[in-house]
Write a protein that holds these residues in place. Structure first.
Motif, mmCIF file in Angstrom:
data_model
loop_
_atom_site.group_PDB
_atom_site.id
_atom_site.type_symbol
_atom_site.label_atom_id
_atom_site.label_comp_id
_atom_site.label_asym_id
_atom_site.label_seq_id
_atom_site.Cartn_x
_atom_site.Cartn_y
_atom_site.Cartn_z
ATOM 1 N N GLY A 24 -7.220 -9.769 -1.458
ATOM 2 C CA GLY A 24 -7.317 -9.850 -2.915
ATOM 3 C C GLY A 24 -8.295 -8.905 -3.593
ATOM 4 N N GLU A 25 -9.558 -9.008 -3.229
ATOM 5 C CA GLU A 25 -10.569 -8.198 -3.904
ATOM 6 C C GLU A 25 -10.378 -6.715 -3.640
ATOM 7 N N GLU A 26 -10.093 -6.424 -2.389
ATOM 8 C CA GLU A 26 -9.859 -5.048 -1.946
ATOM 9 C C GLU A 26 -8.753 -4.423 -2.791
ATOM 10 N N ALA A 27 -7.725 -5.258 -3.044
ATOM 11 C CA ALA A 27 -6.570 -4.763 -3.778
ATOM 12 C C ALA A 27 -6.998 -4.336 -5.171
ATOM 13 N N LYS A 28 -7.753 -5.197 -5.819
ATOM 14 C CA LYS A 28 -8.149 -4.874 -7.184
ATOM 15 C C LYS A 28 -8.936 -3.581 -7.234
ATOM 16 N N LYS A 29 -9.766 -3.394 -6.231
ATOM 17 C CA LYS A 29 -10.608 -2.192 -6.241
ATOM 18 C C LYS A 29 -9.813 -0.938 -5.931
ATOM 19 N N SER A 30 -8.947 -0.974 -4.925
ATOM 20 C CA SER A 30 -8.335 0.276 -4.491
ATOM 21 C C SER A 30 -7.076 0.662 -5.237
ATOM 22 N N ILE A 31 -6.586 -0.223 -6.112
ATOM 23 C CA ILE A 31 -5.412 0.180 -6.885
ATOM 24 C C ILE A 31 -5.880 0.705 -8.227
ATOM 25 N N GLU A 32 -5.637 1.993 -8.421
ATOM 26 C CA GLU A 32 -6.065 2.626 -9.668
ATOM 27 C C GLU A 32 -4.854 2.863 -10.540
ATOM 28 N N ARG A 33 -5.111 3.287 -11.723
ATOM 29 C CA ARG A 33 -4.032 3.599 -12.637
ATOM 30 C C ARG A 33 -4.209 5.021 -13.142
ATOM 31 N N ILE A 34 -3.264 5.873 -12.844
ATOM 32 C CA ILE A 34 -3.363 7.256 -13.318
ATOM 33 C C ILE A 34 -2.121 7.567 -14.117
ATOM 34 N N PHE A 35 -2.315 7.991 -15.362
ATOM 35 C CA PHE A 35 -1.187 8.222 -16.276
ATOM 36 C C PHE A 35 -0.268 7.013 -16.320
ATOM 37 N N GLN A 36 -0.838 5.864 -16.358
ATOM 38 C CA GLN A 36 -0.088 4.609 -16.413
ATOM 39 C C GLN A 36 0.674 4.285 -15.142
ATOM 40 N N VAL A 37 0.524 5.084 -14.109
ATOM 41 C CA VAL A 37 1.197 4.759 -12.854
ATOM 42 C C VAL A 37 0.178 4.136 -11.917
ATOM 43 N N PRO A 38 0.433 2.938 -11.462
ATOM 44 C CA PRO A 38 -0.510 2.348 -10.505
ATOM 45 C C PRO A 38 -0.396 3.091 -9.180
ATOM 46 N N VAL A 39 -1.525 3.448 -8.616
ATOM 47 C CA VAL A 39 -1.495 4.160 -7.340
ATOM 48 C C VAL A 39 -2.498 3.546 -6.380
ATOM 49 N N TYR A 40 -2.234 3.826 -5.130
ATOM 50 C CA TYR A 40 -3.133 3.381 -4.089
ATOM 51 C C TYR A 40 -3.488 4.593 -3.255
ATOM 52 N N ARG A 41 -4.747 4.748 -2.921
ATOM 53 C CA ARG A 41 -5.158 5.896 -2.138
ATOM 54 C C ARG A 41 -5.010 5.567 -0.664
ATOM 55 N N LEU A 42 -3.974 6.106 -0.070
ATOM 56 C CA LEU A 42 -3.711 5.835 1.332
ATOM 57 C C LEU A 42 -4.193 7.013 2.157
ATOM 58 N N ARG A 43 -5.308 6.804 2.855
ATOM 59 C CA ARG A 43 -5.898 7.867 3.661
ATOM 60 C C ARG A 43 -5.992 9.160 2.869
ATOM 61 N N GLY A 44 -6.499 9.022 1.680
ATOM 62 C CA GLY A 44 -6.739 10.207 0.875
ATOM 63 C C GLY A 44 -5.559 10.645 0.032
ATOM 64 N N LYS A 45 -4.374 10.211 0.373
ATOM 65 C CA LYS A 45 -3.215 10.643 -0.405
ATOM 66 C C LYS A 45 -2.904 9.598 -1.477
ATOM 67 N N LEU A 46 -2.541 10.071 -2.639
ATOM 68 C CA LEU A 46 -2.220 9.137 -3.713
ATOM 69 C C LEU A 46 -0.803 8.630 -3.554
ATOM 70 N N LEU A 47 -0.660 7.307 -3.452
ATOM 71 C CA LEU A 47 0.646 6.706 -3.270
ATOM 72 C C LEU A 47 1.027 5.934 -4.535
ATOM 73 N N PRO A 48 2.056 6.382 -5.245
ATOM 74 C CA PRO A 48 2.462 5.633 -6.427
ATOM 75 C C PRO A 48 3.003 4.266 -6.014
ATOM 76 N N LEU A 49 2.739 3.269 -6.838
ATOM 77 C CA LEU A 49 3.155 1.921 -6.483
ATOM 78 C C LEU A 49 4.239 1.404 -7.400
ATOM 79 N N VAL A 50 5.122 0.615 -6.816
ATOM 80 C CA VAL A 50 6.139 -0.089 -7.584
ATOM 81 C C VAL A 50 5.962 -1.567 -7.279
ATOM 82 N N PHE A 51 5.852 -2.378 -8.338
ATOM 83 C CA PHE A 51 5.733 -3.816 -8.121
ATOM 84 C C PHE A 51 7.129 -4.408 -8.128
ATOM 85 N N LEU A 52 7.571 -4.907 -6.991
ATOM 86 C CA LEU A 52 8.935 -5.415 -6.894
ATOM 87 C C LEU A 52 9.190 -6.507 -7.912
#
Lengths: 785, 154
Positions: free
Chosen positions: A500-528
């Motif tokens: 839970g907490e980790e999620a809130k911290k590592s999910i950022e929002r860039i240009f309104q797209v939620p992303v997660y930094r996976l090993r340095g690479k930005l991964l855009p997220l889709v909430f099913l």
């Protein structure tokens, strides 16, 4: 007599005889044989004395002639007879294959195909008697009999052949053609007795030898049978049902305590898996079947375009599901045409470029990672990306600003945009600009992906990846918004689990797209849950997602691959992996983008299968947002040159006292080397620097300026370091370091230059260091992007 | 469209009948594959409004369309689960969810008349004709129209 109603006839109510069956057989076999013949002819053109090919072609035409005589297709018989005469002269060695004869024979094949098609559709041979073709064939035969030396053999051979036909009579079974030819060698061998026709004796011997080979080939064909495709499909469906039932039994058995039930269900499990694999194999065909037509296409297109092309195929035996083969036939043909038309240069141009006159077109197929890979490589001119960019801008598919930020690797994808073709002339073969986007769509439709790499002057490679089979697939079962969904495993990259907490911290929002930094690479997220959200869901999906993250429970991210892009799908729960049977959605649901089909789970309930590509599109991942994201990633490496801010720039001079600016944040160190310290490693200049070999790039060369001839004694080098690797940029001298408000103009962008700005009252070009490094040292291009 | 059974004297056709709310409907028997009680349904997000979900019919996945919703009526109250009337279509069976199944009736073609004037909106569009049967009005459903849904919500 049995009367069979034929439903396909245009005139309803007309009855046909059992002859219908014989005609059908004749058509099927003839089509098959003709397909093989195209290759034999192309082979023969390269290798005019190739006995096997000649005999093969002769036999086919001979048998067609025989059967149509029996059925009563007189026109076809006449044409086949003319071809047969020519072929027998070739067989005897009286005539040698040349381009003219090859073309005539290819024309013969086409005409025969045309008549067969006419028979298939209308039961008649069509109007034309094809007198021109017959005349050509007879003329080509005629040249042989005019030559005195060949005369005895020439006259001797047609007779025995006719004699054979008369003797053996009418073919009654499909085996007949083979047995006829077996009989043939005897009379032919008998004919060329005259001593001067040594040439004729050799073919006779060869033909006799061939006969024994045929016998062996004949027994091979006996171990295969021909099965109706509809039957195979039905078999496939039944196996599918069995898999579902098996899943259900396994589930029930797991719950049961009964040992006997457990054993039987396990046994059932094994048998079903094997049965499934075996049946899938029946639908698998070697890709060679699709490729079979390509050598002829290559020959036709290259002669039409005046190019010399050698076509190599590797991996003919690689197997594909039948449905996939149907889908890739046209795309492959188009790609081949494109390569020859636009890729491979004319012989003169190639020689001028230092390449061999003959271009190479190579097609390679292999299995890898649960997919079929097909690579098509040519050693042609490559694709001029600058022209592609220009065309895209001309057609308003791209703005100048977007173009400036588009990397070369991304520019390549412009080629797949509809209505973009950089061909100077639109040829009859390709260049209409509707090709590559259709290719990509067709391949993506069957769950595959297309990738293109090109190097100007060197060539182009196209890589296609397709999943092995479509009907029964391994899938990951997940739960979201209270329902289960299946995700095809072929698209699955990895699973990420965040508390839970980790999620809130590592999910950022860039240009309104939620992303997660996976090993340095930005991964855009889709909430099913958001994607599934509509009026029917009990709880608003978005609030569900937020609550999950607040409550300190787990956030599950399923990393998926959709074509070229990766993205993360956030789901509530990850269940397990299962083999599922893919069932298509009915007409009311077909159009829903995020679903690819449905399946029945072990408990009998229906679960929907997610369409990975559809999910990616829905979140606009394929378009602007990720572009922006990637630009963002690049910005981390790019210098901060934004209008109105103070920048630190290193001003350098090139040999001609021209000034250039290098963003200071890219400068590692300033060094000096003696000219004598510069060594060469291959094509590059290097120096030994800090226990490593550092390549040197002369900036003025890199940006296309000229440099004075005088070699300086001392070299000034700006060291640029990225990800642990260093490159030395050689400049004339170091002038200054300034801190100034920089307003950069990018209207005149050229390679290696970011733009121009007025610094200290002078117009100075600002160097694009990563681009220069990337093009001079290709394997450092990754770090530059 | 054709009826399997036609008597020579007066043409009669058999209809499967069912109720939805206060309305009494009939569909020609040749169009009905079978009638099944309520099955576990999997909902399909983003589907057209009238699609209630998917059911598993002996291994076949069938789309279930809510006739109440199609007629613009509120969904069933939940007291009694709806029944599935499986209609034959070119693409395979499609299920129509109805309140209650009634008897198979033989209807005289002569008794078929225009739909009553008090029918409005969606209902009127989906009815081909009507017939007085034992004091009730039997509305003959146009199945093609009933299954032709407005496009999905995307």
């Amino acid at each position: 007599m049995v009367f069979v109603r034929d439903r396909q006839r245009p005139e309803p109510g007309k009855l046909l005889l059992i002859m219908d069956e014989i005609v059908k057989e004749f058509l099927i076999e003839s089509y098959e044989n003709l397909d093989h013949l195209d290759n034999a002819l192309v082979e023969l053109e390269k290798n005019p004395r190739h006995k096997e090919s000649l005999d093969h072609i002769f036999r086919t035409v001979h048998s067609i002639k025989g059967t149509c005589g029996f059925i009563g297709y007189v026109k076809l018989q006449r044409i086949a007879h003319a071809g047969e005469n020519l072929l027998s002269l070739l067989r005897e060695g009286t005539l040698t294959m040349d381009a003219e004869i090859t073309s005539a024979l290819l024309a013969l094949m086409d005409v025969i195909r045309g008549i067969l098609a006419s028979i298939e559709q209308t039961e008649s041979e069509g109007e034309s008697e094809h007198p021109e073709l017959i005349a050509t064939l007879e003329r080509l035969c005629g040249t042989a009999s005019k030559e005195p030396a060949a005369a005895p053999a020439g006259e001797a051979t047609p007779q025995p052949v006719d004699g054979v036909v008369a003797a053996v009579g009418v073919p009654e079974t499909p085996d007949a053609p083979v047995s006829e030819s077996v009989a043939a060698p005897e009379p032919v061998a008998a004919a060329p007795k005259p001593p001067e026709s040594v040439a004729a004796e050799v073919p006779a011997f060869a033909v006799a030898k061939k006969a024994s080979q045929e016998n062996r080939a004949h027994s091979i064909s006996e171990s295969n049978i021909r099965v109706d495709i509809a039957l195979i499909d039905r078999l496939m469906n039944l196996v599918g049902e069995l898999v579902l039932a098996r899943n259900q039994i396994i589930q029930d058995a797991a719950a049961s305590e009964n040992a006997s039930t457990s054993t039987s269900s396990q046994r059932l499990n094994h048998i079903t898996t094997e049965l499934q694999e075996s049946v899938m194999k029946t639908r698998m065909q070697p890709i060679g079947n699709v490729w079979a037509k390509l050598p002829r296409v290559v020959r036709d297109v290259s002669s039409e375009m005046g190019k010399k092309v050698r076509f190599e195929m590797e991996g003919n035996e690689t197997e594909l599901d039948r449905t996939i083969i149907e889908a890739i036939k046209d795309p492959l043909t188009h790609i081949v045409r494109n390569s020859i038309d636009h890729g491979i240069e004319k012989p003169e141009q190639r020689i001028a470029a230092g390449k061999p006159e003959e271009g190479i077109l190579r097609m390679r197929a292999f299995h890898e990672g649960g997919q079929v890979n097909i690579e098509i490589t040519d050693d042609g001119a490559g694709i001029n990306l600058n022209r592609v960019r220009q065309k895209a801008m001309d057609r308003n598919l791209l703005t100048a600003e977007q173009n400036a930020r588009l990397t070369d690797r991304e520019a390549v994808n412009l080629i797949f945009l509809p209505a973009l073709s950089t061909a100077e002339k639109i040829t009859s073969v390709s260049g209409r600009g509707v090709g590559m986007d259709v290719v990509k769509t067709n391949i993506e439709k069957i769950g595959g992906s297309v990738d293109l790499h090109t190097e100007l002057g060197k060539g182009t490679t196209l890589r296609i990846k397709i999943p092995l089979t479509l009907a029964i697939i391994p899938a990951l079962i997940i739960t979201s918004a209270g329902d289960r969904y299946a995700i095809p495993q072929v698209s699955l990259v990895e699973l990420v689990r965040l508390e839970g907490e980790e999620a809130k911290k590592s999910i950022e929002r860039i240009f309104q797209v939620p992303v997660y930094r996976l090993r340095g690479k930005l991964l855009p997220l889709v909430f099913l849950n958001s994607e599934l959200d509509d009026e029917t869901s009990a709880v608003s999906a978005r609030s569900q997602g937020d609550h999950a993250m607040d409550r300190g429970s787990v956030t599950n991210i399923v990393v998926l691959q959709a074509g070229d892009h990766q993205f993360g799908l956030v789901v509530d729960q990850i269940n397990d992996t299962q083999e599922i049977v893919v069932k298509p959605l009915g007409r009311h649901l077909k159009g829903i983008r995020i679903f690819a089909g449905a399946t029945i789970m072990g408990d009998g309930r229906v679960a929907l299968i997610l369409d990975v590509l559809g999910l990616a599109q829905g979140a606009h991942l394929a378009t602007q947002a990720t572009d922006k994201l990637r630009a963002e990633q690049e910005r981390d490496e790019e210098p901060e040159i934004v209008g109105g801010e103070r920048q630190s720039l290193l001003i350098v001079e090139t040999g001609y006292n021209e000034r250039l600016a290098v963003p200071l944040n890219l400068v590692g160190r300033l060094e000096q080397f003696q000219q004598s310290q510069v060594e060469t490693a291959g094509p590059m200049e290097v120096v030994q620097y800090r226990n490593a070999i550092m390549p040197l790039i002369r900036i003025s060369h890199a940006i296309g300026c000229s440099e004075p001839d005088t070699e300086r004694e001392r070299l000034h080098v700006v060291v640029y370091t990225s990800q642990g690797r260093s490159v030395g940029l050689v400049v004339g001298s170091i002038a200054d370091i300034v801190q100034d408000v920089v307003k950069m103009e990018t209207s005149q962008r050229r390679h290696g230059i970011l733009g121009t700005a007025v610094i200290q009252g002078r117009v100075i070009e600002i160097v694009d260091v990563p681009a220069i490094v990337g093009s001079a040292i290709p394997d450092m291009a990754d770090m530059a992007m | 469209m054709g009826s399997i059974m036609k008597t020579t004297i007066n043409s009669q056709e058999q209809y499967c009948t069912f109720t939805v709310g206060d309305l009494f409907f009939g569909v020609g028997v040749s169009k009905v594959q079978e009638v099944v009680r309520f099955q576990a349904m999997t909902r399909v997000p983003k589907a057209a409004r009238d699609v209630r979900g998917l059911i598993n019919l002996r291994g076949q996945i069938v789309t279930a369309i809510d006739l109440r919703s199609r007629l613009g009526m509120p969904s069933c109250t939940g007291e009694r689960p709806p029944m599935n009337v499986l209609l034959r279509t070119i693409d395979g069976p499609v299920s129509l969810l109805v309140d209650q199944i009634e008897d198979v009736l033989e209807v005289d073609e002569d008794t078929l008349e225009k739909p009553p004037d008090n029918l409005v909106g969606a209902t009127r569009e989906l009815i081909r004709s009507a017939s007085k049967q034992k004091g009730r009005i039997l509305l003959i459903l146009d199945t093609d129209k009933a299954l032709d849904l407005p496009s999905a919500r995307q």
